[in-house]
Each structure stands twice: as C-alpha cells, then as structure tokens.
Design a protein around this motif. Structure first.
Motif, PDB file in Angstrom:
ATOM      1  N   PHE A 147      29.108  47.982  31.843  1.00 58.72           N
ATOM      2  CA  PHE A 147      29.643  48.647  30.666  1.00 58.72           C
ATOM      3  C   PHE A 147      30.085  47.662  29.577  1.00 58.72           C
ATOM      4  O   PHE A 147      30.809  48.026  28.650  1.00 58.72           O
ATOM      5  N   GLY A 148      29.639  46.426  29.681  1.00 55.62           N
ATOM      6  CA  GLY A 148      29.767  45.484  28.575  1.00 55.62           C
ATOM      7  C   GLY A 148      31.141  44.904  28.331  1.00 55.62           C
ATOM      8  O   GLY A 148      31.450  44.497  27.198  1.00 55.62           O
ATOM      9  N   ALA A 149      31.989  44.844  29.353  1.00 57.27           N
ATOM     10  CA  ALA A 149      33.292  44.208  29.175  1.00 57.27           C
ATOM     11  C   ALA A 149      33.099  42.718  28.894  1.00 57.27           C
ATOM     12  O   ALA A 149      32.175  42.078  29.405  1.00 57.27           O
ATOM     13  N   ASP A 150      33.978  42.160  28.077  1.00 62.08           N
ATOM     14  CA  ASP A 150      33.873  40.750  27.705  1.00 62.08           C
ATOM     15  C   ASP A 150      34.538  39.822  28.704  1.00 62.08           C
ATOM     16  O   ASP A 150      34.300  38.603  28.676  1.00 62.08           O
ATOM     17  N   GLY A 151      35.367  40.367  29.582  1.00 65.76           N
ATOM     18  CA  GLY A 151      36.035  39.516  30.557  1.00 65.76           C
ATOM     19  C   GLY A 151      36.902  40.324  31.497  1.00 65.76           C
ATOM     20  O   GLY A 151      37.169  41.513  31.272  1.00 65.76           O
ATOM     21  N   VAL A 152      37.329  39.663  32.559  1.00 70.60           N
ATOM     22  CA  VAL A 152      38.236  40.247  33.541  1.00 70.60           C
ATOM     23  C   VAL A 152      39.383  39.264  33.751  1.00 70.60           C
ATOM     24  O   VAL A 152      39.164  38.052  33.878  1.00 70.60           O
ATOM     25  N   VAL A 153      40.585  39.793  33.777  1.00 72.08           N
ATOM     26  CA  VAL A 153      41.779  38.991  34.058  1.00 72.08           C
ATOM     27  C   VAL A 153      42.371  39.496  35.361  1.00 72.08           C
ATOM     28  O   VAL A 153      42.501  40.711  35.567  1.00 72.08           O
ATOM     29  N   ILE A 154      42.717  38.587  36.261  1.00 73.46           N
ATOM     30  CA  ILE A 154      43.306  38.987  37.537  1.00 73.46           C
ATOM     31  C   ILE A 154      44.674  38.337  37.695  1.00 73.46           C
ATOM     32  O   ILE A 154      44.896  37.209  37.251  1.00 73.46           O
ATOM     33  N   ASP A 155      45.605  39.069  38.331  1.00 73.29           N
ATOM     34  CA  ASP A 155      46.924  38.481  38.544  1.00 73.29           C
ATOM     35  C   ASP A 155      46.927  37.657  39.823  1.00 73.29           C
ATOM     36  O   ASP A 155      45.936  37.580  40.554  1.00 73.29           O
ATOM     37  N   GLU A 156      48.058  37.027  40.100  1.00 74.17           N
ATOM     38  CA  GLU A 156      48.150  36.078  41.207  1.00 74.17           C
ATOM     39  C   GLU A 156      48.049  36.731  42.583  1.00 74.17           C
ATOM     40  O   GLU A 156      47.812  36.052  43.578  1.00 74.17           O
ATOM     41  N   THR A 157      48.174  38.059  42.654  1.00 73.14           N
ATOM     42  CA  THR A 157      48.092  38.747  43.945  1.00 73.14           C
ATOM     43  C   THR A 157      46.688  39.254  44.253  1.00 73.14           C
ATOM     44  O   THR A 157      46.459  39.782  45.342  1.00 73.14           O
ATOM     45  N   CYS A 158      45.752  39.114  43.324  1.00 78.17           N
ATOM     46  CA  CYS A 158      44.389  39.584  43.550  1.00 78.17           C
ATOM     47  C   CYS A 158      43.611  38.609  44.437  1.00 78.17           C
ATOM     48  O   CYS A 158      43.881  37.401  44.455  1.00 78.17           O
ATOM     49  N   CYS A 159      42.629  39.122  45.147  1.00 75.06           N
ATOM     50  CA  CYS A 159      41.716  38.261  45.894  1.00 75.06           C
ATOM     51  C   CYS A 159      40.777  37.562  44.918  1.00 75.06           C
ATOM     52  O   CYS A 159      40.600  37.997  43.782  1.00 75.06           O
ATOM     53  N   ALA A 160      40.166  36.481  45.359  1.00 73.06           N
ATOM     54  CA  ALA A 160      39.283  35.702  44.501  1.00 73.06           C
ATOM     55  C   ALA A 160      37.970  36.451  44.250  1.00 73.06           C
ATOM     56  O   ALA A 160      37.335  36.907  45.194  1.00 73.06           O
ATOM     57  N   PRO A 161      37.537  36.556  42.998  1.00 72.07           N
ATOM     58  CA  PRO A 161      36.266  37.227  42.706  1.00 72.07           C
ATOM     59  C   PRO A 161      35.057  36.475  43.274  1.00 72.07           C
ATOM     60  O   PRO A 161      33.973  37.054  43.362  1.00 72.07           O
ATOM     61  N   LEU A 162      35.250  35.220  43.639  1.00 70.27           N
ATOM     62  CA  LEU A 162      34.131  34.417  44.127  1.00 70.27           C
ATOM     63  C   LEU A 162      34.037  34.377  45.645  1.00 70.27           C
ATOM     64  O   LEU A 162      33.312  33.540  46.192  1.00 70.27           O
ATOM     65  N   TYR A 163      34.757  35.249  46.332  1.00 74.90           N
ATOM     66  CA  TYR A 163      34.481  35.414  47.757  1.00 74.90           C
ATOM     67  C   TYR A 163      33.041  35.884  47.907  1.00 74.90           C
ATOM     68  O   TYR A 163      32.526  36.647  47.081  1.00 74.90           O
ATOM     69  N   ARG A 164      32.385  35.427  48.958  1.00 71.83           N
ATOM     70  CA  ARG A 164      30.972  35.733  49.162  1.00 71.83           C
ATOM     71  C   ARG A 164      30.706  37.236  49.097  1.00 71.83           C
ATOM     72  O   ARG A 164      29.755  37.691  48.452  1.00 71.83           O
TER      73      ARG A 164
END
Length: 273
Positions: A147-164
């Motif tokens: 849906f064309g979002a320009d970015g994602v911001v995650i807080d310190e309690t989120c899991c890493a988006p780069l987990y396999r």
C-alpha cells in the motif's frame, strides 16, 4: 564464480547458517539470514542495496543452476557455498526446501529524527508498538509495501523485522520498505509530532470510523500488539480510529487490521492506482 563445496556441517565457513530453527542472528548485531529466491531478489534490488549487503551464500546443490540469476547479481569476491541435501539439512537443522540462504548485513540505521526528516513531505508511515510476533511483523511490512508506505518505525519492545521468518512472511518487503527502531512508544510519538506527522491510532474502541479519516500531509498509522493493544497514554495523544466489524467478535488480527487501515489511508491520500 566457482562454488565452494561444503561436506562437513561443522565447517566454520558456514557457521552462521547452523541450526536456524534454534537460533536467529537478527537483532543481535548487524547481520541477518535471508532465505529463498524471492527474498534474495528483494535483498539485491536497487533500493535495498543502499541499506544492505550480502556476505555469503549457501545453496543446495540441485538448486545451484536455478540460483544463477541471484549469483550473477553478487559483487565479485562474495563466496558461494554449495552442499548436497544431507549436508544442507544437517547444517540448518531442517529440510531446506527453498534451497538458497544468504548472510546479509545492514548498514547502521539513522536515528529516528534523521529517518523521519528524510521522508517526503506527504509521507505515510506505520508506527509499531509492542509487535513481538514474527508473523505479524512480516505481514505488517508486506502490507506497508503493497500500500505504498514510505517507512515503518518500531519501538524498543518490537521484534526485529530482519528475523528470517519475518522477512519470509513479508515476501521481502522488510528489505524494501525502510524502517527505523526508536525507543519507547511515547518517544516515537513525540518524534512524529515534531516531524509534522498526524498520528492515527488503531483501536477497537476508536472514536472515528476508519472510512471517515481524511489524512492530509504527513500521516502515521500507529498499531499495537494483539491482546493489550495500544496503551491508554498513547491513545490519548492520537486520533483514534476503529474498523467496523460484526457483533460478537473481539478484534481483528493486528496485521489484518493494519492492512485494511493502510488501504483506506493510502486510498484517501491518492496513493493507489
């Protein structure tokens, strides 16, 4: 490029790929594991190569020819290791059907203020608070990309988006959509406000129907974990919206809700064809 054969699962040259189900190097430094041709093509796409690099490849022997298009995109000097089925399964700890793995490295991310400042004047971002499930994180990134979002911001309690698993569920969108890790959720809201973002928070108890939102300028869609949802202090500082649903149900899955909300907001911002 001459592939380097691996015959010993304990070969130190492929140590990062060992026991992938029991360990994941993402979130412990600047490295991560990418899996499968679709994901690796995303990793090697033009936009991603500005933020990520590939250090090595491990390919199942009978998939080597099919991985040629990926190997051709690698910089000279990046080693490509090849193993037969028995050795590959012994390395990873399970049957590796996709047949190709890469060790990637991500460049140091900018701080939150710098990240937001680099986004366009009509930017659309997703702000995640407390998303700890890898499937949900991956699906949120996939929605953000579609849906064309320009970015994602995650807080310190989120899991890493780069987990396999998160990368795989995102179908590579976690490597295409820029992201930044901030601190506490309240700090992220303060940074969004300072950068000129209007913040829209998803909640079953939201005061406004999502269909009635008319975003203007910079917009941030704020989403929280399933179960607890967003904290009361975060909801108090945002425009709260709800997605109407049939009576008797509690709420939508956070990734599904994010997708529906992104579709509505992106559509209202004229981003969809």
């Amino acid at each position: 490029m001459i592939p380097i054969r691996i015959s010993d699962p304990d070969d130190p040259r492929i140590a990062e790929f060992v026991s992938l189900k029991e360990k994941d190097i993402a979130g412990r430094g600047d490295r991560f594991i990418a899996e499968g041709k679709v994901v690796l093509n995303a990793l090697l796409s033009l936009g991603a190569t500005e933020r990520f690099s590939v250090e090595k490849l491990l390919v199942l022997e009978n998939r080597l020819e099919g991985a040629g298009e990926i190997i051709d995109k690698l910089d000279a000097g990046i080693p490509v290791y090849v193993a037969d089925r028995a050795v590959m399964d012994a390395i990873t700890g399970f049957a590796m059907h996709r047949g190709v793995l890469a060790l990637g490295r991500h460049a140091p991310p900018p701080d939150l203020a710098g990240f937001l400042d680099r986004l366009p004047g009509n930017a659309l971002v997703v702000a995640c608070c407390g998303i700890s499930n890898h499937d949900n994180m991956g699906a949120i990134f996939r929605n953000a990309g579609v849906f064309g979002a320009d970015g994602v911001v995650i807080d310190e309690t989120c899991c890493a988006p780069l987990y396999r698993k998160a990368i795989r569920v995102s179908v590579g969108a976690a490597l295409r959509v820029p992201f930044c890790k901030g601190g506490e959720a309240s700090d992220i809201l303060a940074a969004l406000d300072k950068a000129g973002f209007a913040t829209i928070a998803l909640s079953p108890g939201g005061k406004t129907d999502i269909a009635d939102i008319r975003p203007a300028g910079r917009t941030a869609l704020v989403v929280g974990a399933e179960g607890p949802g967003l904290p009361a202090d975060i909801l108090a500082r945002t425009t709260t919206v709800r997605i109407p649903q049939a009576p008797g149900m509690d709420s939508l899955n956070v990734a599904t809700a994010t997708g529906l909300a992104l579709w509505q907001v992106a559509r209202a911002m004229g981003r969809l064809s």
